[in-house]
Write an enzyme that holds these catalytic residues in place. Structure first.
Site, PDB file in Angstrom:
ATOM      1  N   LYS A 186      -4.257  -5.297  -2.487  1.00  0.00           N
ATOM      2  CA  LYS A 186      -4.942  -5.433  -3.900  1.00  0.00           C
ATOM      3  C   LYS A 186      -4.036  -4.031  -4.233  1.00  0.00           C
ATOM      4  CE  LYS A 186      -7.714  -1.354  -4.863  1.00  0.00           C
ATOM      5  NZ  LYS A 186      -7.342  -0.234  -5.817  1.00  0.00           N
ATOM      6  N   GLY A 239      -1.602   5.166   0.836  1.00  0.00           N
ATOM      7  CA  GLY A 239      -2.276   6.197   0.221  1.00  0.00           C
ATOM      8  C   GLY A 239      -2.219   7.719   0.658  1.00  0.00           C
ATOM      9  N   GLY A 244      -6.813   7.251   3.737  1.00  0.00           N
ATOM     10  CA  GLY A 244      -6.833   6.960   5.459  1.00  0.00           C
ATOM     11  C   GLY A 244      -7.458   6.856   6.593  1.00  0.00           C
ATOM     12  N   GLU A 262       0.719   4.550   5.993  1.00  0.00           N
ATOM     13  CA  GLU A 262       1.439   5.205   5.494  1.00  0.00           C
ATOM     14  C   GLU A 262       0.815   6.087   4.790  1.00  0.00           C
ATOM     15  OE1 GLU A 262       5.108   4.092   3.761  1.00  0.00           O
ATOM     16  OE2 GLU A 262       5.634   5.322   3.155  1.00  0.00           O
ATOM     17  N   LEU A 263       0.672   7.467   5.288  1.00  0.00           N
ATOM     18  CA  LEU A 263      -0.018   8.363   4.093  1.00  0.00           C
ATOM     19  C   LEU A 263       0.966  10.077   3.408  1.00  0.00           C
ATOM     20  CD1 LEU A 263      -2.854   8.408   7.321  1.00  0.00           C
ATOM     21  CD2 LEU A 263      -2.305   6.773   5.281  1.00  0.00           C
ATOM     22  N   CYS A 296       6.321  10.046  -1.285  1.00  0.00           N
ATOM     23  CA  CYS A 296       5.807  10.550  -0.208  1.00  0.00           C
ATOM     24  C   CYS A 296       6.896  10.951   1.140  1.00  0.00           C
ATOM     25  CB  CYS A 296       4.919  10.086   0.829  1.00  0.00           C
ATOM     26  SG  CYS A 296       5.872   7.770   1.367  1.00  0.00           S
ATOM     27  N   GLN A 342      -5.157  12.548 -13.365  1.00  0.00           N
ATOM     28  CA  GLN A 342      -5.452  13.025 -11.989  1.00  0.00           C
ATOM     29  C   GLN A 342      -4.548  13.975 -11.375  1.00  0.00           C
ATOM     30  OE1 GLN A 342      -7.847  10.939 -10.145  1.00  0.00           O
ATOM     31  NE2 GLN A 342      -7.739  12.282  -7.779  1.00  0.00           N
ATOM     32  N   GLU A 394       0.250  18.805   0.433  1.00  0.00           N
ATOM     33  CA  GLU A 394       0.932  18.035  -0.215  1.00  0.00           C
ATOM     34  C   GLU A 394       0.214  17.551  -1.899  1.00  0.00           C
ATOM     35  OE1 GLU A 394       0.764  13.307  -0.425  1.00  0.00           O
ATOM     36  OE2 GLU A 394       2.480  13.362  -0.130  1.00  0.00           O
ATOM     37  N   ILE A 395       1.991  18.310  -2.853  1.00  0.00           N
ATOM     38  CA  ILE A 395       1.363  18.316  -4.151  1.00  0.00           C
ATOM     39  C   ILE A 395       1.153  17.179  -4.912  1.00  0.00           C
ATOM     40  CG2 ILE A 395       2.090  19.851  -6.214  1.00  0.00           C
ATOM     41  CD1 ILE A 395       3.014  22.269  -4.928  1.00  0.00           C
TER      42      ILE A 395
HETATM   43  O1  TXE Z   1      -4.173   8.180  -3.442  1.00  0.00           O
HETATM   44  P1  TXE Z   1      -5.697   6.916  -3.136  1.00  0.00           P
HETATM   45  P2  TXE Z   1      -5.103   8.672  -5.109  1.00  0.00           P
HETATM   46  C1  TXE Z   1      -1.043  11.271  -1.780  1.00  0.00           C
HETATM   47  C2  TXE Z   1      -0.559  12.134  -2.946  1.00  0.00           C
HETATM   48  C3  TXE Z   1      -1.694  11.928  -4.097  1.00  0.00           C
HETATM   49  C4  TXE Z   1      -2.917  12.077  -3.646  1.00  0.00           C
HETATM   50  C5  TXE Z   1      -3.864  11.690  -4.118  1.00  0.00           C
HETATM   51  O2  TXE Z   1      -0.893  13.721  -2.482  1.00  0.00           O
HETATM   52  O3  TXE Z   1      -1.995  13.422  -4.948  1.00  0.00           O
HETATM   53  O4  TXE Z   1      -2.645  10.632  -2.298  1.00  0.00           O
HETATM   54  O5  TXE Z   1      -3.565  10.073  -5.321  1.00  0.00           O
HETATM   55  C6  TXE Z   1      -6.367   2.638  -2.641  1.00  0.00           C
HETATM   56  N1  TXE Z   1     -10.805   2.967  -0.060  1.00  0.00           N
HETATM   57  N2  TXE Z   1      -0.787   9.806  -2.142  1.00  0.00           N
HETATM   58  O6  TXE Z   1      -6.026   9.253  -5.356  1.00  0.00           O
HETATM   59  O7  TXE Z   1      -6.712   7.088  -3.677  1.00  0.00           O
HETATM   60  C7  TXE Z   1      -6.627   2.891  -4.432  1.00  0.00           C
HETATM   61  O8  TXE Z   1      -7.159   1.920  -5.453  1.00  0.00           O
HETATM   62  C8  TXE Z   1     -10.007   1.797   0.334  1.00  0.00           C
HETATM   63  C9  TXE Z   1       0.311   9.864  -1.192  1.00  0.00           C
HETATM   64  O9  TXE Z   1      -4.464   8.059  -6.048  1.00  0.00           O
HETATM   65  O10 TXE Z   1      -5.616   7.098  -1.979  1.00  0.00           O
HETATM   66  C10 TXE Z   1      -5.163   2.868  -4.598  1.00  0.00           C
HETATM   67  O11 TXE Z   1      -4.963   1.213  -4.319  1.00  0.00           O
HETATM   68  N3  TXE Z   1      -8.539   2.238  -0.717  1.00  0.00           N
HETATM   69  C11 TXE Z   1       0.707   8.240  -1.216  1.00  0.00           C
HETATM   70  C12 TXE Z   1      -4.708   3.051  -3.411  1.00  0.00           C
HETATM   71  O12 TXE Z   1      -6.039   3.616  -1.984  1.00  0.00           O
HETATM   72  C13 TXE Z   1      -9.237   2.890  -2.167  1.00  0.00           C
HETATM   73  C14 TXE Z   1       0.684   7.234  -2.469  1.00  0.00           C
HETATM   74  C15 TXE Z   1      -3.703   4.858  -2.896  1.00  0.00           C
HETATM   75  O13 TXE Z   1      -5.267   5.947  -3.745  1.00  0.00           O
HETATM   76  C16 TXE Z   1     -10.653   4.110  -1.647  1.00  0.00           C
HETATM   77  C17 TXE Z   1      -0.549   7.986  -3.539  1.00  0.00           C
HETATM   78  C18 TXE Z   1     -11.325   3.591  -0.897  1.00  0.00           C
HETATM   79  N4  TXE Z   1     -12.297   4.469  -0.715  1.00  0.00           N
HETATM   80  C19 TXE Z   1      -0.989   9.293  -2.736  1.00  0.00           C
HETATM   81  N5  TXE Z   1      -9.840   4.741  -2.437  1.00  0.00           N
HETATM   82  C20 TXE Z   1       1.980   8.097  -0.474  1.00  0.00           C
HETATM   83  N6  TXE Z   1       1.772   8.423   1.225  1.00  0.00           N
HETATM   84  O14 TXE Z   1       3.247   7.954  -0.800  1.00  0.00           O
HETATM   85  C21 TXE Z   1      -8.692   4.387  -3.387  1.00  0.00           C
HETATM   86  N7  TXE Z   1      -8.582   3.267  -3.049  1.00  0.00           N
END
Ligand code: TXE
Length: 498
Positions: A186, A239, A244, A262-263, A296, A342, A394-395
Site C-alpha cells: 500500500k 512513516g 507506527g 521505520e519511523l 528520515c 500539509q 522531526e520537522i
Molecule cells: O505520514 P503517514 P504523513 C513523518 C514526517 C512527516 C509526518 C507525517 O515527520 O511530517 O510523518 O507524514 C499510511 N494506518 N514521516 O502524515 O501518515 C499513508 O497512507 C496505516 C517520516 O504523510 O505516516 C502512507 O502510505 N497506514 C517518514 C504511510 O502511512 C496509514 C516518512 C505514511 O504516512 C495510516 C513519512 C493508518 N492509520 C513521514 N495513516 C520516514 N520515516 O521516512 C496513514 N497511513
C-alpha cells in the site's frame, strides 16, 4: 516525455493506473488525481481501493504463499527473477524517474540516481536469495543433531511513505522476495505510480501471479485495514511515529503480526574543531537539504564545537545559499518542491515557531515563490537551545538547528537528547573521538566524515522510537524469515519407559 533543451515538461494529460491483484490489473470506480507539487498540474490518476479489494489482495498473496509457487523455488531461481528485474529497471530508468519526480517533487537528476540505487537493491537481493541459509549444531552429543531452518514468514503487508516512494519500496521488496514471502503493498496515496510500475516490471521478469499485489488508497481506510488484517503475517511500515504506534495497537488487537517499523528521526551531525570544516559544511548542507529535508535520516541537529561554531556557521550559510532550488524537471535543480500541502504548512509553521522561540534564521526562513508549486529555502537557525520545539520535533523539511558544545561528553549528551535514534554523523580527524562518539551515540546508521553514504548491502533501521527491525542486505532478508529448530535423533533413542 516532452523536453525543451535541458528541461523535461510535465505531461499533457495525467497517466491512469488501475490496481494490481493476482497478476492482473483491475479498475476502480473512484480515483485519486495527483497534482505535481512542482507545477500544480494533474500528473497521475490512481484507484481508490475498497476494503473488498484489500481482502482480495491478501487472499491472492495467501494462495501464492500456501501453494509454494515462489517459496518452493530454489534461491537461484528466485535470484534469477530479481536479476531480470534489475535489467528491466535499467531500461525503464528514465520513465520511472520522471513519474517519481512528477508525484514527489524531487529533482529529476536525483530521482535517476535513486533508481540506480534501486537497481542495486535488486542485484543485492538476488545474491541474498541464493545465500539465505540457516545454521546447524553439531555439539549436542553423538545422539542428537540440531538444525536451524530459516523459513519465509508468509504474507507481508508493506506500507510506504511519499518521501522516497520507489527507493523505500526497493529497499524492501527484493529482500522480501528473496526470503520467499508474498506481499500486499500500500503506497502513499500521493505517490503510488512507481509502485504500480514495479508491478509491470516484476510480471515481465517472471514473478508468479499473486506474489506482488498493490492496492492504492488512503492510509486511514486501506492502510489501517491492512495493519489490522488477520491474514497478514508481518507488516513493514515506514512513516510517521503516530501511525507506527497505531500499527503496534493493530497488531496486538488482531493476530500479533510481526512488525518492522521505520519511523521518524531527529538526527545529529557532530562537528569537532579538528575536522575538515569545508567537508563538514558541505556534508551539513547536503544532509539537511537533500530531498528538501523530507528524509528520515536528514541531519537536522547541528552540534558543533563552540571554538569553531561561528566560523563553521558562516561556511555553512555560504554553501546553503548556493544550493539551486527550483523546478524539479530542470536538470540543474538540486532541491525541488515540498511534496504535500500539509507538509509545506508543517515546515512553515515550525519556521515561525523557531522565530517565536527566539532562534535566529541566519539563512532561508521562508517560502520561495516561483509562481507555481511550493518551495522552501534551505534554512539554518542559530541560537537554538535543546528544549525548543525546532530542536526536538522531526520537522521533515530543510530546517537545520545549530547548537554548540565544549567537551566530547556534552556532544554525546546533546546527540542522545532525543526520543529518536535513526542516524547520526560525526566529523573529526581524531580516530579516538570518532570511535568514542560512534559507540556512545544511539543510532541505527552512523557516518564518520561523510553523510548518507552507503549501499543496499548495509542494514537500515532505528534505535529507540525510530523503529523496530532492519531492512536491506542479509539482515533485511532475515527479518522476513522465522527460525525453526529441528532436532534429529541419530541411532536408537534411549527409552523413557524401561
Ligand atoms: O505520514 P503517514 P504523513 C513523518 C514526517 C512527516 C509526518 C507525517 O515527520 O511530517 O510523518 O507524514 C499510511 N494506518 N514521516 O502524515 O501518515 C499513508 O497512507 C496505516 C517520516 O504523510 O505516516 C502512507 O502510505 N497506514 C517518514 C504511510 O502511512 C496509514 C516518512 C505514511 O504516512 C495510516 C513519512 C493508518 N492509520 C513521514 N495513516 C520516514 N520515516 O521516512 C496513514 N497511513
Amino acid at each position: 516525455m516532452d523536453q525543451v533543451k535541458n528541461y523535461l515538461l510535465p505531461p499533457k494529460a495525467p497517466r491512469e493506473f488501475g490496481f494490481f491483484v493476482d497478476g492482473r490489473w483491475h479498475e476502480s470506480r473512484d480515483q485519486f488525481e495527483r497534482l505535481s507539487p512542482g507545477h500544480g498540474v494533474p500528473v497521475t490518476r490512481t484507484a481508490k481501493c475498497t476494503p473488498e479489494d484489500l481482502n482480495a489482495a491478501v487472499a491472492s498473496a495467501r494462495r501464492a504463499f500456501e501453494d509454494r509457487r515462489w517459496s518452493g523455488l530454489s534461491g537461484a531461481a528466485r535470484g534469477a527473477v530479481l536479476l531480470r528485474v534489475a535489467e528491466i529497471l535499467r531500461q525503464r530508468r528514465d520513465e520511472i524517474a520522471y513519474f517519481e519526480t512528477l508525484e514527489n517533487g524531487k529533482p529529476i537528476a536525483q530521482a535517476r540516481g535513486e533508481i540506480d540505487h534501486c537497481i542495486a537493491c535488486f542485484e543485492v537481493g538476488a545474491g541474498a536469495a541464493r545465500l539465505l541459509h540457516g545454521d546447524s549444531y553439531n555439539s549436542l552429543g553423538d545422539g542428537l543433531f540440531g538444525m536451524v531452518l530459516r523459513e519465509p514468514i508468509g504474507v507481508v503487508g508493506l506500507i510506504t511513505p511519499w518521501n522516497f516512494p520507489f527507493l523505500i519500496l526497493c529497499e524492501r521488496v527484493p529482500f522480501i522476495l528473496a526470503s520467499g514471502c508474498t506481499m500486499v503493498v500500500k503506497p502513499s496515496e500521493v505517490t503510488s505510480a512507481t509502485t504500480l510500475i514495479l508491478a509491470e516490471v516484476l510480471a515481465e521478469a517472471g514473478l508468479p501471479d499473486g506474489v506482488y499485489n498493490v492496492i492504492t488508497g488512503s492510509g486511514r481506510t486501506i492502510g489501517q485495514a491492512l495493519t489490522e488484517h488477520p491474514d497478514v503475517d508481518m507488516l513493514s511500515f515506514t512513516g510517521s511515529t503516530a501511525v507506527g504506534r497505531s500499527c503496534v495497537h493493530a497488531a496486538a488487537d488482531s493476530n500479533f503480526k510481526k512488525l518492522g517499523l521505520e519511523l521518524g528521526g531527529k538526527n545529529p551531525i557532530i562537528v569537532f574543531a579538528d575536522s575538515d570544516l569545508e567537508d563538514a559544511a558541505d556534508g551539513a548542507a547536503f544532509g539537511i537539504s537533500f530531498n528538501t529535508g523530507q528524509c528520515c535520516v536528514s541531519s537536522s541537529r547541528l552540534i558543533v564545537e563552540r571554538s569553531v561554531a561561528a566560523e563553521f556557521e558562516k561556511l555553512l550559510v555560504e554553501k546553503m545559499e548556493r544550493i539551486r532550488v527550483g523546478d524539479p524537471l530542470d536538470e540543474a535543480t538540486q532541491v525541488g518542491a515540498i511534496t504535500t500541502d500539509q507538509q509545506n504548512t508543517t515546515i512553515l509553521d515550525y519556521i515561525a515557531k523557531g522565530k517565536a522561540e527566539g532562534a535566529q534564521p541566519v539563512t532561508g526562513g521562508q517560502a520561495i515563490e516561483f509562481g507555481k508549486g511550493q518551495y522552501i529555502a534551505p534554512t539554518l537557525f542559530t541560537g537554538v537551545s535543546p528544549d525548543m520545539a525546532i530542536a526536538r520535533d522531526e520537522i521533515f523539511g530543510p530546517v537545520l538547528c545549530s547548537m554548540s558544545f565544549d567537551t566530547i561528553e556534552q556532544a554525546i549528551e546533546l546527540a542522545n537528547d532525543t526520543v529518536y535514534g535513526l542516524a547520526a554523523s560525526v566529523w573529526t580527524k581524531n580516530i579516538d573521538k570518532a570511535l568514542t562518539v560512534t559507540r556512545r551515540v544511539r543510532a541505527g546508521r552512523f557516518w564518520v566524515n561523510t553523510i548518507m553514504a552507503g549501499g543496499p548491502e548495509m542494514p537500515l533501521g532505528g534505535f529507540k522510537q525510530s523503529g523496530w527491525g532492519r531492512e536491506a542486505g542479509t539482515y533485511g532478508v532475515e527479518e522476513y524469515t522465522q527460525v525453526k529448530s529441528v532436532h534429529v535423533e541419530i541411532g536408537k533413542r534411549s527409552h523413557w519407559i524401561a
